[in-house]
Design a protein around this motif. Structure first.
Motif, PDB file in Angstrom:
ATOM      1  N   GLU A   1     -10.198 -12.502 -11.248  1.00  0.00           N
ATOM      2  CA  GLU A   1     -11.316 -12.173 -10.361  1.00  0.00           C
ATOM      3  C   GLU A   1     -11.041 -12.640  -8.930  1.00  0.00           C
ATOM      4  O   GLU A   1     -11.350 -11.932  -7.970  1.00  0.00           O
ATOM      5  N   GLN A   2     -10.447 -13.813  -8.780  1.00  0.00           N
ATOM      6  CA  GLN A   2     -10.109 -14.312  -7.441  1.00  0.00           C
ATOM      7  C   GLN A   2      -9.031 -13.438  -6.798  1.00  0.00           C
ATOM      8  O   GLN A   2      -9.066 -13.161  -5.596  1.00  0.00           O
ATOM      9  N   THR A   3      -8.083 -12.997  -7.591  1.00  0.00           N
ATOM     10  CA  THR A   3      -7.001 -12.159  -7.069  1.00  0.00           C
ATOM     11  C   THR A   3      -7.516 -10.777  -6.682  1.00  0.00           C
ATOM     12  O   THR A   3      -7.111 -10.226  -5.657  1.00  0.00           O
ATOM     13  N   LEU A   4      -8.414 -10.219  -7.472  1.00  0.00           N
ATOM     14  CA  LEU A   4      -8.966  -8.891  -7.166  1.00  0.00           C
ATOM     15  C   LEU A   4      -9.716  -8.880  -5.837  1.00  0.00           C
ATOM     16  O   LEU A   4      -9.796  -7.838  -5.182  1.00  0.00           O
ATOM     17  N   ALA A   5     -10.225 -10.030  -5.411  1.00  0.00           N
ATOM     18  CA  ALA A   5     -10.925 -10.115  -4.128  1.00  0.00           C
ATOM     19  C   ALA A   5      -9.977  -9.863  -2.953  1.00  0.00           C
ATOM     20  O   ALA A   5     -10.421  -9.521  -1.853  1.00  0.00           O
ATOM     21  N   MET A   6      -8.677 -10.001  -3.169  1.00  0.00           N
ATOM     22  CA  MET A   6      -7.697  -9.780  -2.103  1.00  0.00           C
ATOM     23  C   MET A   6      -7.374  -8.295  -1.934  1.00  0.00           C
ATOM     24  O   MET A   6      -6.707  -7.919  -0.973  1.00  0.00           O
ATOM     25  N   PHE A   7      -7.836  -7.439  -2.840  1.00  0.00           N
ATOM     26  CA  PHE A   7      -7.509  -6.013  -2.823  1.00  0.00           C
ATOM     27  C   PHE A   7      -8.693  -5.197  -2.328  1.00  0.00           C
ATOM     28  O   PHE A   7      -9.848  -5.611  -2.451  1.00  0.00           O
ATOM     29  N   SER A   8      -8.384  -4.035  -1.784  1.00  0.00           N
ATOM     30  CA  SER A   8      -9.440  -3.169  -1.259  1.00  0.00           C
ATOM     31  C   SER A   8     -10.351  -2.683  -2.379  1.00  0.00           C
ATOM     32  O   SER A   8     -11.548  -2.509  -2.180  1.00  0.00           O
ATOM     33  N   ASN A   9      -9.803  -2.439  -3.570  1.00  0.00           N
ATOM     34  CA  ASN A   9     -10.612  -2.108  -4.752  1.00  0.00           C
ATOM     35  C   ASN A   9      -9.780  -2.375  -6.000  1.00  0.00           C
ATOM     36  O   ASN A   9      -8.585  -2.648  -5.909  1.00  0.00           O
TER      37      ASN A   9
END
Length: 156
Positions: A88-96
């Motif tokens: 979840e923390q890593t997904l925050a770094m991506f546009s979607n």
């Protein structure tokens, strides 16, 4: 007696030649010492510029370092809940969550062959399941907001 005279004069001439040789040798060294040394050419003083500041890493490099760390934390998580939290923390770094992840399996003469394209969500789940991070980031693209919009990986 004539032999004595010849050997005496021979010894005397050798001695005289040796003294003359030493005197000539000594004079040469004095001449070198007496001659003034040539004055050195004037040295231009150049103002030293301070060394350039160390290059700041680009936004892509910073994002790649953070992502490598995040991938390793997902793969190395000790339990599923920690892995899910890292995802979840890593997904925050991506546009979607559907951001494409391309994995290069072969490259020859600048032509790349990719594995089947996947999404970042699926790739992070793969890391969680296998507990191995076998790829490194070879290319990263950021959008205007500074979030990752495309990711290219290669085998280590």
């Amino acid at each position: 007696m004539k032999e004595k005279f010849i050997s005496f004069s021979l010894n005397r001439s050798l001695m005289f030649a040796l003294v003359a040789l030493l005197a000539v040798g000594a004079c040469k060294s004095k001449k070198k010492a007496v001659q003034p040394e040539p004055t050195p050419a004037p040295v231009e003083r150049v103002q030293e510029t301070p060394p350039p500041a160390p290059a700041q890493p680009s936004a892509e490099e910073v994002a790649a370092q953070k992502l490598e760390s995040a991938f390793n934390s997902v793969a190395g998580a000790s339990n599923v809940s920690m892995a899910n939290q890292s995802i979840e923390q890593t997904l925050a770094m991506f546009s979607n969550q559907q951001t494409p992840v391309l994995i290069v399996i072969h490259e020859e003469n600048g032509i790349k062959d990719y594995d089947e394209p996947t999404t970042i969500r699926k790739y992070l789940e793969y890391l969680k399941d296998t507990k191995k991070n076998l790829n490194y980031i070879s290319d990263i693209r950021l959008d205007a907001n500074g979030k990752v919009s495309e990711l290219e990986l290669r085998r280590k």
